[in-house]
Scaffold this motif. Structure first.
Motif, mmCIF file in Angstrom:
data_model
loop_
_atom_site.group_PDB
_atom_site.id
_atom_site.type_symbol
_atom_site.label_atom_id
_atom_site.label_comp_id
_atom_site.label_asym_id
_atom_site.label_seq_id
_atom_site.Cartn_x
_atom_site.Cartn_y
_atom_site.Cartn_z
ATOM 1 N N TYR A 174 0.873 -1.179 0.000
ATOM 2 C CA TYR A 174 0.000 0.000 0.000
ATOM 3 C C TYR A 174 0.907 1.225 0.000
ATOM 4 N N ARG A 175 0.382 2.287 -0.573
ATOM 5 C CA ARG A 175 1.076 3.570 -0.521
ATOM 6 C C ARG A 175 0.160 4.580 0.163
ATOM 7 N N LEU A 176 0.664 5.225 1.208
ATOM 8 C CA LEU A 176 -0.124 6.278 1.861
ATOM 9 C C LEU A 176 0.262 7.612 1.246
ATOM 10 N N LEU A 177 -0.716 8.261 0.617
ATOM 11 C CA LEU A 177 -0.502 9.600 0.051
ATOM 12 C C LEU A 177 -0.910 10.608 1.116
ATOM 13 N N PRO A 178 0.057 11.354 1.654
ATOM 14 C CA PRO A 178 -0.240 12.203 2.809
ATOM 15 C C PRO A 178 -0.998 13.471 2.458
ATOM 16 N N THR A 179 -1.885 13.848 3.364
ATOM 17 C CA THR A 179 -2.516 15.163 3.304
ATOM 18 C C THR A 179 -1.930 16.052 4.394
ATOM 19 N N GLU A 180 -1.276 15.427 5.378
ATOM 20 C CA GLU A 180 -0.723 16.177 6.508
ATOM 21 C C GLU A 180 0.476 15.415 7.081
ATOM 22 N N ILE A 181 1.547 16.147 7.359
ATOM 23 C CA ILE A 181 2.734 15.542 7.985
ATOM 24 C C ILE A 181 3.216 16.489 9.079
ATOM 25 N N GLU A 182 3.301 15.971 10.296
ATOM 26 C CA GLU A 182 3.783 16.806 11.408
ATOM 27 C C GLU A 182 5.104 16.284 11.964
ATOM 28 N N PHE A 183 6.044 17.195 12.124
ATOM 29 C CA PHE A 183 7.353 16.884 12.698
ATOM 30 C C PHE A 183 7.408 17.465 14.102
ATOM 31 N N TRP A 184 7.758 16.622 15.043
ATOM 32 C CA TRP A 184 7.805 17.028 16.470
ATOM 33 C C TRP A 184 9.207 16.814 16.991
ATOM 34 N N GLN A 185 9.743 17.871 17.573
ATOM 35 C CA GLN A 185 11.076 17.786 18.183
ATOM 36 C C GLN A 185 10.967 18.190 19.637
ATOM 37 N N GLY A 186 11.373 17.328 20.524
ATOM 38 C CA GLY A 186 11.314 17.639 21.959
ATOM 39 C C GLY A 186 12.259 18.772 22.310
ATOM 40 N N ARG A 187 11.795 19.718 23.154
ATOM 41 C CA ARG A 187 12.609 20.864 23.572
ATOM 42 C C ARG A 187 12.533 21.037 25.085
ATOM 43 N N GLU A 188 13.391 21.908 25.550
ATOM 44 C CA GLU A 188 13.500 22.163 26.988
ATOM 45 C C GLU A 188 12.179 22.693 27.557
ATOM 46 N N ASN A 189 11.884 22.342 28.797
ATOM 47 C CA ASN A 189 10.684 22.815 29.511
ATOM 48 C C ASN A 189 9.384 22.451 28.803
ATOM 49 N N ARG A 190 9.405 21.397 28.028
ATOM 50 C CA ARG A 190 8.203 20.936 27.301
ATOM 51 C C ARG A 190 7.700 21.964 26.272
ATOM 52 N N LEU A 191 8.593 22.912 25.911
ATOM 53 C CA LEU A 191 8.220 23.898 24.891
ATOM 54 C C LEU A 191 8.692 23.356 23.535
ATOM 55 N N HIS A 192 8.059 22.280 23.146
ATOM 56 C CA HIS A 192 8.533 21.514 21.994
ATOM 57 C C HIS A 192 8.270 22.239 20.678
ATOM 58 N N ASP A 193 9.021 21.842 19.645
ATOM 59 C CA ASP A 193 8.790 22.358 18.292
ATOM 60 C C ASP A 193 7.866 21.410 17.540
ATOM 61 N N ARG A 194 6.836 21.976 16.933
ATOM 62 C CA ARG A 194 5.923 21.184 16.087
ATOM 63 C C ARG A 194 5.704 21.946 14.789
ATOM 64 N N LEU A 195 6.132 21.362 13.702
ATOM 65 C CA LEU A 195 5.854 21.954 12.382
ATOM 66 C C LEU A 195 4.953 21.003 11.624
ATOM 67 N N TRP A 204 2.026 22.511 -0.546
ATOM 68 C CA TRP A 204 2.189 22.289 0.893
ATOM 69 C C TRP A 204 2.246 23.620 1.636
ATOM 70 N N MET A 205 1.404 23.783 2.670
ATOM 71 C CA MET A 205 1.463 24.945 3.545
ATOM 72 C C MET A 205 2.042 24.468 4.877
ATOM 73 N N ARG A 206 2.801 25.343 5.527
ATOM 74 C CA ARG A 206 3.462 24.945 6.767
ATOM 75 C C ARG A 206 3.010 25.833 7.910
ATOM 76 N N ALA A 207 2.817 25.246 9.073
ATOM 77 C CA ALA A 207 2.431 26.032 10.247
ATOM 78 C C ALA A 207 3.115 25.461 11.473
ATOM 79 N N ARG A 208 3.284 26.323 12.463
ATOM 80 C CA ARG A 208 3.821 25.876 13.749
ATOM 81 C C ARG A 208 2.656 25.649 14.703
ATOM 82 N N LEU A 209 2.665 24.530 15.391
ATOM 83 C CA LEU A 209 1.608 24.234 16.353
ATOM 84 C C LEU A 209 2.152 24.383 17.774
ATOM 85 N N ALA A 210 1.268 24.772 18.678
ATOM 86 C CA ALA A 210 1.661 24.856 20.085
ATOM 87 C C ALA A 210 1.895 23.447 20.607
ATOM 88 N N PRO A 211 2.879 23.317 21.484
ATOM 89 C CA PRO A 211 3.174 21.983 22.003
ATOM 90 C C PRO A 211 2.164 21.520 23.039
#
Ligand SMILES: Cc1cc2nc3c(=O)[nH]c(=O)nc-3n(C[C@H](O)[C@H](O)[C@H](O)COP(=O)(O)O)c2cc1C
Length: 211
Positions: A174-195, A204-211
């Motif tokens: 099977y091939r999954l054709l993505p509609t959304e991909i989120e990258f999460w990187q753990g950061r200090e004080n739980r103030l993580h990066d989410r793109l 593709w549009m990109r946004a930052r999400l609150a951790p």
């Protein structure tokens, strides 16, 4: 007793900034996948696949990523398995990579479609004989009486197919054709990066999400 508090960790390894990341999520995925390979993680291509059944029951299991091509993420399985039945009823699915030693996760959502028979044949042919025999013999997700019964199915398949085990029609990719991909990187004080990257008619549009 587990001391849950002792499991707390600070995430200090890396950051994820808009300036350093490509506008194409596949480029960033490849970059992170190469990090996972370089870090010698066990099974870096292992990912959780979540599907939803006809009666709306979600379920997850690990499968192995076997390629990223034609705009999607490819894995191989039994089309008659529980996941195969789910996908026949509902092609919406999600993938999750948990590269925990790198304090990273990647969440992918989209729709699944079978890869071509030629692609499945080509991949099947690369599998060791024992794995090809098992794919033929195992009624994945079905109930078997006991281990002995399972091994008997395998032995029968060896006799029936010998060295020339060809891909059965019920097994493939099977091939999954993505509609959304989120990258999460753990950061200090739980103030993580989410793109998060979302597929739109403009690309593709990109946004930052609150951790
Ligand atoms: C490390 C690992 C890799 C796996 N890779 C696959 C795979 O590539 N394809 C597959 O069908 N099952 C794979 N499995 C087994 C699945 O997790 C699952 O047990 C099986 O596909 C049946 O799932 P289902 O009953 O939900 O269809 C893997 C399991 C593990 C733990």
């Amino acid at each position: 007793m587990v001391n849950w508090n002792s499991l707390r960790r600070e995430y200090m390894r890396a950051g994820l900034s808009e300036a350093d990341t490509d506008a194409d999520p596949f480029k960033l995925f490849e970059h992170w996948f190469n990090h996972a390979l370089a870090a010698d993680l066990p099974l870096p291509n292992a990912m959780a696949l979540s599907t939803v059944s006809r009666d709306q029951q979600p379920s997850s299991r690990i499968v192995l990523l076997k390629g990223v091509d034609h705009g999607g993420f490819v894995f191989y399985t039994n089309y008659q398995s529980r996941k195969g039945r789910d996908i026949a009823a509902n092609t919406n699915a999600a993938l999750l990579f948990a590269w925990l030693a790198l304090e990273r996760q990647v969440r992918i959502e989209g729709r699944l479609s079978p890869v071509s028979a030629a692609e499945s044949d080509a991949y099947f042919a690369t599998r060791p004989l024992g794995s090809r025999i098992a794919a033929i013999a195992s009624p994945q997700s079905g109930i078997v009486a006991d281990r002995q019964a399972l091994e008997a199915l395998y032995d029968q398949a060896v006799l029936a197919h010998g060295e020339t085990a060809r891909r059965p029609a019920h097994w493939g990719g099977y091939r999954l054709l993505p509609t959304e991909i989120e990258f999460w990187q753990g950061r200090e004080n739980r103030l993580h990066d989410r793109l998060v990257y979302r597929q739109t008619p403009q690309g593709w549009m990109r946004a930052r999400l609150a951790p």
